[in-house]
Scaffold this active site. Structure first.
Site, PDB file in Angstrom:
ATOM      1  N   HIS A  65       0.570  -1.180   0.040  1.00  0.00           N
ATOM      2  CA  HIS A  65       0.011  -0.086  -0.052  1.00  0.00           C
ATOM      3  C   HIS A  65       0.737   1.440   0.006  1.00  0.00           C
ATOM      4  O   HIS A  65       0.281   2.476  -0.546  1.00  0.00           O
ATOM      5  CB  HIS A  65      -0.962  -0.005   1.330  1.00  0.00           C
ATOM      6  CG  HIS A  65      -0.257   0.343   2.506  1.00  0.00           C
ATOM      7  ND1 HIS A  65       0.373  -0.673   3.175  1.00  0.00           N
ATOM      8  CD2 HIS A  65      -0.279   1.213   3.242  1.00  0.00           C
ATOM      9  CE1 HIS A  65       0.973  -0.178   4.316  1.00  0.00           C
ATOM     10  NE2 HIS A  65       0.338   1.068   4.350  1.00  0.00           N
ATOM     11  N   ASP A  66       2.025   1.038   0.574  1.00  0.00           N
ATOM     12  CA  ASP A  66       2.866   2.250   0.421  1.00  0.00           C
ATOM     13  C   ASP A  66       4.147   2.213  -0.377  1.00  0.00           C
ATOM     14  O   ASP A  66       5.113   2.897  -0.263  1.00  0.00           O
ATOM     15  CB  ASP A  66       3.464   2.575   2.156  1.00  0.00           C
ATOM     16  CG  ASP A  66       2.457   3.354   2.991  1.00  0.00           C
ATOM     17  OD1 ASP A  66       1.851   3.955   2.508  1.00  0.00           O
ATOM     18  OD2 ASP A  66       2.704   3.186   4.096  1.00  0.00           O
ATOM     19  N   LYS A  69       5.709   5.260  -2.152  1.00  0.00           N
ATOM     20  CA  LYS A  69       6.693   6.465  -1.215  1.00  0.00           C
ATOM     21  C   LYS A  69       7.959   6.119  -1.920  1.00  0.00           C
ATOM     22  O   LYS A  69       8.923   6.883  -1.548  1.00  0.00           O
ATOM     23  CB  LYS A  69       6.735   5.869   0.047  1.00  0.00           C
ATOM     24  CG  LYS A  69       5.562   6.240   0.906  1.00  0.00           C
ATOM     25  CD  LYS A  69       5.392   6.211   2.266  1.00  0.00           C
ATOM     26  CE  LYS A  69       4.270   6.811   2.895  1.00  0.00           C
ATOM     27  NZ  LYS A  69       4.073   6.378   4.578  1.00  0.00           N
ATOM     28  N   HIS A  94       1.554   9.511  -3.247  1.00  0.00           N
ATOM     29  CA  HIS A  94       2.005   8.164  -3.002  1.00  0.00           C
ATOM     30  C   HIS A  94       1.083   7.040  -3.475  1.00  0.00           C
ATOM     31  O   HIS A  94       1.236   5.955  -4.010  1.00  0.00           O
ATOM     32  CB  HIS A  94       2.678   8.061  -1.713  1.00  0.00           C
ATOM     33  CG  HIS A  94       1.885   7.361  -0.635  1.00  0.00           C
ATOM     34  ND1 HIS A  94       1.443   8.263   0.226  1.00  0.00           N
ATOM     35  CD2 HIS A  94       1.341   6.399  -0.311  1.00  0.00           C
ATOM     36  CE1 HIS A  94       0.751   7.676   1.115  1.00  0.00           C
ATOM     37  NE2 HIS A  94       0.747   6.447   0.777  1.00  0.00           N
ATOM     38  N   HIS A 120      -6.563   3.759  -0.709  1.00  0.00           N
ATOM     39  CA  HIS A 120      -6.560   3.307   0.656  1.00  0.00           C
ATOM     40  C   HIS A 120      -6.537   4.466   1.505  1.00  0.00           C
ATOM     41  O   HIS A 120      -6.413   4.421   2.660  1.00  0.00           O
ATOM     42  CB  HIS A 120      -5.315   2.531   0.839  1.00  0.00           C
ATOM     43  CG  HIS A 120      -3.784   3.247   1.026  1.00  0.00           C
ATOM     44  ND1 HIS A 120      -3.134   3.355  -0.270  1.00  0.00           N
ATOM     45  CD2 HIS A 120      -3.154   3.508   1.917  1.00  0.00           C
ATOM     46  CE1 HIS A 120      -1.989   4.001  -0.056  1.00  0.00           C
ATOM     47  NE2 HIS A 120      -1.809   4.226   1.392  1.00  0.00           N
ATOM     48  N   HIS A 121      -6.460   5.717   0.885  1.00  0.00           N
ATOM     49  CA  HIS A 121      -6.398   6.936   1.702  1.00  0.00           C
ATOM     50  C   HIS A 121      -7.978   7.899   1.578  1.00  0.00           C
ATOM     51  O   HIS A 121      -7.821   8.910   1.853  1.00  0.00           O
ATOM     52  CB  HIS A 121      -5.305   7.903   1.514  1.00  0.00           C
ATOM     53  CG  HIS A 121      -4.007   7.669   2.199  1.00  0.00           C
ATOM     54  ND1 HIS A 121      -4.011   7.703   3.775  1.00  0.00           N
ATOM     55  CD2 HIS A 121      -2.837   7.143   2.061  1.00  0.00           C
ATOM     56  CE1 HIS A 121      -2.898   7.240   4.232  1.00  0.00           C
ATOM     57  NE2 HIS A 121      -2.229   6.946   3.038  1.00  0.00           N
ATOM     58  N   ASP A 149      -4.159   0.964   8.836  1.00  0.00           N
ATOM     59  CA  ASP A 149      -2.808   1.615   8.458  1.00  0.00           C
ATOM     60  C   ASP A 149      -2.963   3.116   9.428  1.00  0.00           C
ATOM     61  O   ASP A 149      -1.991   3.143  10.091  1.00  0.00           O
ATOM     62  CB  ASP A 149      -3.252   2.413   7.142  1.00  0.00           C
ATOM     63  CG  ASP A 149      -2.099   3.003   6.693  1.00  0.00           C
ATOM     64  OD1 ASP A 149      -0.783   2.964   7.226  1.00  0.00           O
ATOM     65  OD2 ASP A 149      -2.257   4.274   6.221  1.00  0.00           O
TER      66      ASP A 149
END
Length: 201
Positions: A65-66, A69, A94, A120-121, A149
């Site tokens: 998910h990250d 970055k 990201h 996801h954000h 998260d």
């Protein structure tokens, strides 16, 4: 889940392991965070009865998910102090970067996984990013990642905040029920986190 679908996700997981290694070299703390998020996300998915195919897609998307970055400049990602608004504007790219990275593998199952990563954000009330989706328009896997998260991010010290204890985190995420988080999923998360290995003190 059919044997063909199981093979698809197993192949995708095997062939994206290099991404996790790359992320670890870039930022070990983000990789460790992603591992914990993956464990919690799968625990929550099973608790709410997601099917095997959904869990397989979530297992991969939560691990990565990250991954976007990787595309965030060091001056922001490794900044020792608090991020300013310009920094946050860059950091907020990201999820879309992560989507592009996973899609570029051109593997079967990548589009479903990348879709979860992109969102996801998002917030349950439509105030999130990058597309301001709301409610059940947000993929269920993304809603699950959003909860776990948040829990893990608050539990560990980062450049822009000190780590918090379990009770304080639960109080905070419950205040965000219906705004940031899906109330139904959050109710189940608050139940399963009490016995999870990833529960903090």
């Amino acid at each position: 889940m059919s044997p063909a679908e199981k093979f698809t996700y197993q192949t995708l997981e095997n062939r994206t392991k290099a991404l996790a290694i790359a992320l670890g070299f870039r930022d070990q703390s983000t990789l460790e965070h992603s591992d914990r998020v993956q464990t919690l996300a799968v625990e929550l998915a099973k608790a709410v009865g997601l099917c095997e195919g959904q869990i397989s897609a979530l297992r991969i998307s939560s691990r990565f998910h990250d991954i976007g970055k990787i595309g965030i400049p060091d001056r922001i990602l490794m900044k020792p102090g608090k991020l300013d608004q310009d920094d946050w504007d860059v950091m907020h790219t990201h999820p879309a970067i992560g989507e592009q990275i996973v899609l570029s593998t051109e593997l079967d199952g990548a589009s479903q996984t990348a879709h979860i990563i992109r969102h996801h954000h998002e917030c349950f009330d439509g105030s999130g990013y990058p597309d301001k989706l709301a409610g059940e328009d947000i993929p269920v896997g993304a809603r699950i990642i959003g909860i776990v998260d948040s829990y893990d991010a608050m539990a560990y010290t980062r450049s822009y905040h000190m780590g918090r204890g379990h009770s304080a985190i639960i109080d905070q995420i419950n205040r965000e029920s219906g705004s940031k988080h899906d109330p139904y999923l959050l109710k189940h998360f608050c139940r399963i986190i009490e016995t999870s290995d990833n529960r903090v003190e």
